[in-house]
Write an enzyme that holds these catalytic residues in place. Sequence first.
Site, PDB file in Angstrom:
ATOM      1  N   ASP A 188      -8.784   2.075   4.103  1.00  0.00           N
ATOM      2  CA  ASP A 188      -7.567   2.798   3.225  1.00  0.00           C
ATOM      3  C   ASP A 188      -8.564   1.509   1.948  1.00  0.00           C
ATOM      4  O   ASP A 188      -8.516   0.453   2.085  1.00  0.00           O
ATOM      5  CB  ASP A 188      -6.642   2.442   3.044  1.00  0.00           C
ATOM      6  CG  ASP A 188      -5.664   2.782   2.663  1.00  0.00           C
ATOM      7  OD1 ASP A 188      -4.208   2.098   1.895  1.00  0.00           O
ATOM      8  OD2 ASP A 188      -6.137   3.565   1.412  1.00  0.00           O
ATOM      9  N   GLY A 226       4.816   0.333  -2.205  1.00  0.00           N
ATOM     10  CA  GLY A 226       5.924   1.238  -3.381  1.00  0.00           C
ATOM     11  C   GLY A 226       5.287   0.106  -4.588  1.00  0.00           C
ATOM     12  O   GLY A 226       4.730  -0.590  -4.550  1.00  0.00           O
ATOM     13  N   ASP A 260      -1.166  -5.956   4.908  1.00  0.00           N
ATOM     14  CA  ASP A 260      -1.614  -6.353   4.329  1.00  0.00           C
ATOM     15  C   ASP A 260      -1.516  -7.351   3.057  1.00  0.00           C
ATOM     16  O   ASP A 260      -0.229  -7.171   2.543  1.00  0.00           O
ATOM     17  CB  ASP A 260      -3.060  -5.188   4.255  1.00  0.00           C
ATOM     18  CG  ASP A 260      -2.595  -4.720   2.480  1.00  0.00           C
ATOM     19  OD1 ASP A 260      -3.389  -4.686   1.847  1.00  0.00           O
ATOM     20  OD2 ASP A 260      -1.132  -4.643   2.650  1.00  0.00           O
ATOM     21  N   ARG A 310      -2.819  -7.416  -0.157  1.00  0.00           N
ATOM     22  CA  ARG A 310      -2.916  -6.740  -1.484  1.00  0.00           C
ATOM     23  C   ARG A 310      -2.196  -5.568  -2.349  1.00  0.00           C
ATOM     24  O   ARG A 310      -1.991  -5.112  -1.740  1.00  0.00           O
ATOM     25  CB  ARG A 310      -4.752  -5.618  -1.281  1.00  0.00           C
ATOM     26  CG  ARG A 310      -5.486  -5.294  -2.040  1.00  0.00           C
ATOM     27  CD  ARG A 310      -6.374  -4.190  -2.336  1.00  0.00           C
ATOM     28  NE  ARG A 310      -7.355  -4.801  -2.131  1.00  0.00           N
ATOM     29  CZ  ARG A 310      -8.609  -4.204  -1.656  1.00  0.00           C
ATOM     30  NH1 ARG A 310      -8.742  -2.964  -1.744  1.00  0.00           N
ATOM     31  NH2 ARG A 310      -9.713  -4.778  -1.570  1.00  0.00           N
ATOM     32  N   THR A 333      -0.443  -0.262   0.103  1.00  0.00           N
ATOM     33  CA  THR A 333      -0.565  -0.775   1.304  1.00  0.00           C
ATOM     34  C   THR A 333      -0.637  -0.217   2.471  1.00  0.00           C
ATOM     35  O   THR A 333      -0.892   0.559   2.684  1.00  0.00           O
ATOM     36  CB  THR A 333       1.535  -1.363   1.117  1.00  0.00           C
ATOM     37  OG1 THR A 333       1.752  -1.482  -0.589  1.00  0.00           O
ATOM     38  CG2 THR A 333       1.543  -2.647   2.117  1.00  0.00           C
ATOM     39  N   SER A 349      -5.356  -0.129   0.367  1.00  0.00           N
ATOM     40  CA  SER A 349      -4.903  -2.160   1.401  1.00  0.00           C
ATOM     41  C   SER A 349      -6.094  -2.700   1.454  1.00  0.00           C
ATOM     42  O   SER A 349      -7.402  -2.556   1.263  1.00  0.00           O
ATOM     43  CB  SER A 349      -4.243  -1.378   2.909  1.00  0.00           C
ATOM     44  OG  SER A 349      -3.686  -0.847   2.704  1.00  0.00           O
ATOM     45  N   SER A 391      -0.260   3.324   1.981  1.00  0.00           N
ATOM     46  CA  SER A 391      -1.164   4.211   1.885  1.00  0.00           C
ATOM     47  C   SER A 391      -2.175   4.399   2.840  1.00  0.00           C
ATOM     48  O   SER A 391      -2.454   5.344   3.223  1.00  0.00           O
ATOM     49  CB  SER A 391      -1.879   4.079   0.443  1.00  0.00           C
ATOM     50  OG  SER A 391      -2.424   2.109   0.549  1.00  0.00           O
ATOM     51  N   LYS A 450       3.965  -9.319   1.527  1.00  0.00           N
ATOM     52  CA  LYS A 450       5.042  -7.856   1.688  1.00  0.00           C
ATOM     53  C   LYS A 450       5.616  -7.944   2.793  1.00  0.00           C
ATOM     54  O   LYS A 450       6.454  -7.417   2.764  1.00  0.00           O
ATOM     55  CB  LYS A 450       4.070  -6.929   1.709  1.00  0.00           C
ATOM     56  CG  LYS A 450       2.937  -6.644   0.749  1.00  0.00           C
ATOM     57  CD  LYS A 450       2.029  -5.662   0.621  1.00  0.00           C
ATOM     58  CE  LYS A 450       0.807  -6.088  -0.210  1.00  0.00           C
ATOM     59  NZ  LYS A 450      -0.096  -4.326   0.320  1.00  0.00           N
TER      60      LYS A 450
END
Lengths: 236, 275
Positions: free
Chosen positions: B205, B86, B56, B58, B40, B208, B168, B72
């Site tokens: 990233d 996580g 985000d 995903r 994330t 994400s 991440s 999220k």
Amino acid sequence: MIFNSEISGQQQHTTSPVVTGGSVIALVYNGGVIVGSDTLCSYGSMAAFKNVQKIVQISQNTIYASSGEYSDFQQVVKELAKIDRSALQYDDGVHPSPKDYGNFLARLSYKKRCKINPLYLQNVIAGFHNKERYLALVDIYGTYLESNFITTGFASYFCKAIISNYWNENCTLEQAKQVIRECFKVLFCRDCRAHDVIQLAYVDEQGTHIEEPERVETKWDFNGFKSRANEKLHTQ
Amino acid sequence: MQYLDNYLQSKGGYDYTNVKRNELMKAQGFKEMPFTKTGTTIVGVLFDGGVVMAADTRATAGSIVADKNCEKLHVLAPNIWAAGAGTAADLHHQCAHFNAKLKLQRLNLNRQSRVNEVITKLTSKLFPYRGNIGVALIIGGIDCNGPQLASVSPHGNYVYHPFQSMGSGSLAALGILEAKFQDGLTKQQAIDLAIEAIEAGIFHDMGSGSNVDVVAITKDGADYKRNIRQYNAKSYQRQIPYDFPINNTPALRKYQFDIEKQELTEVGQEMEIIE
């Protein structure tokens, strides 16, 4: 670059770097290429050598910088300078172009990687030849990448977003310098092995210019960090 | 009583019976299932008068995108939201659990929930599990003590900072936050900064992606904008159900069938079908 110890089979291979340099950020701008790096060589987690020049002029129109093991950097500088010197023997005013140095470094890195004895470096070669800007990355495996912007080390994680949003390939030299300074500010705040004194160097039609090291301004006293009010509330 | 003494003595501080069970299962050949992580980018930014949180959308399972548009940003209380990175299952269940726990407490005490209360409860739950509950949360809210922003790591560590990012994509988002954060932001500036930071995570990233969700929490309530930015929206959406427009097809010829005479004649032409 073959050592006697390689031939006799006694060579110990590089398993991990000892004295390391930090991130390098390189950008193309309208009229040349600019490379920035900090002036620190770390001995593990100790900031051992604080006034190190990690960007070097290889020829009239090429500069070289790298992050990783510093002794490998010094050896590569010697090898590239050897090529430049040997061109003088022909006495015809022709020098290898920046791309020639990039190619040489890529082949050298790949050969050493195939012998499982790599040059522990992420190399950046920047140059200006025939009115064209040249910027390439050669990494530890010998991967060769030409691009408009290069980041090595932690800068790849923190600074790519800043560069995408605030730089374009036709910006002025001052704008590119500002972007690089901003990136090193962020790196000094968040990368443990970074330093706030950086050095910028750029190549353009007139040749290479390596500037004096400068200190980036960082701000550490935001209200939320200074007063810690919320933490105190937590323990009431 | 002997049994109780023995049991308490062997129990000690932490209960590791499940660890033994897991090792036995692995030895018997059970493979660990890959769990859906969120991979994330989440950020929180404190501004004058409130807190902005963004995420985000995903959710990944390994290197496959499991959910293109997951949520999220979780509600813990009307004045406290949590952004989670996580393991998706852990986040969903823990946030739902604490939402219920806080609501019960509000009903009992008739008081607004506080941010430091949420942090204390969370960290007390997470610490004994030694990081095995994979929730990394950014908690933001406004209560009687003002706006507060904190982050909680899976091991139970909490930290109060004026801007946070986790997941991440946190490094990419942190680059933008470090470069652009200032004291005394207005609500709109904070929202723009949070969106820019999530954008950095989405584009730089691989864990994400998809869209940006934002919530701005002030004294007047929580302003939740789901999918405030969509970078890869489908350019064409099929209409379901499809309405066929009437009289859309041009007719080249028209025929008429007379049922009584059992004759097919072409309308507008003198020609008849030759038998």
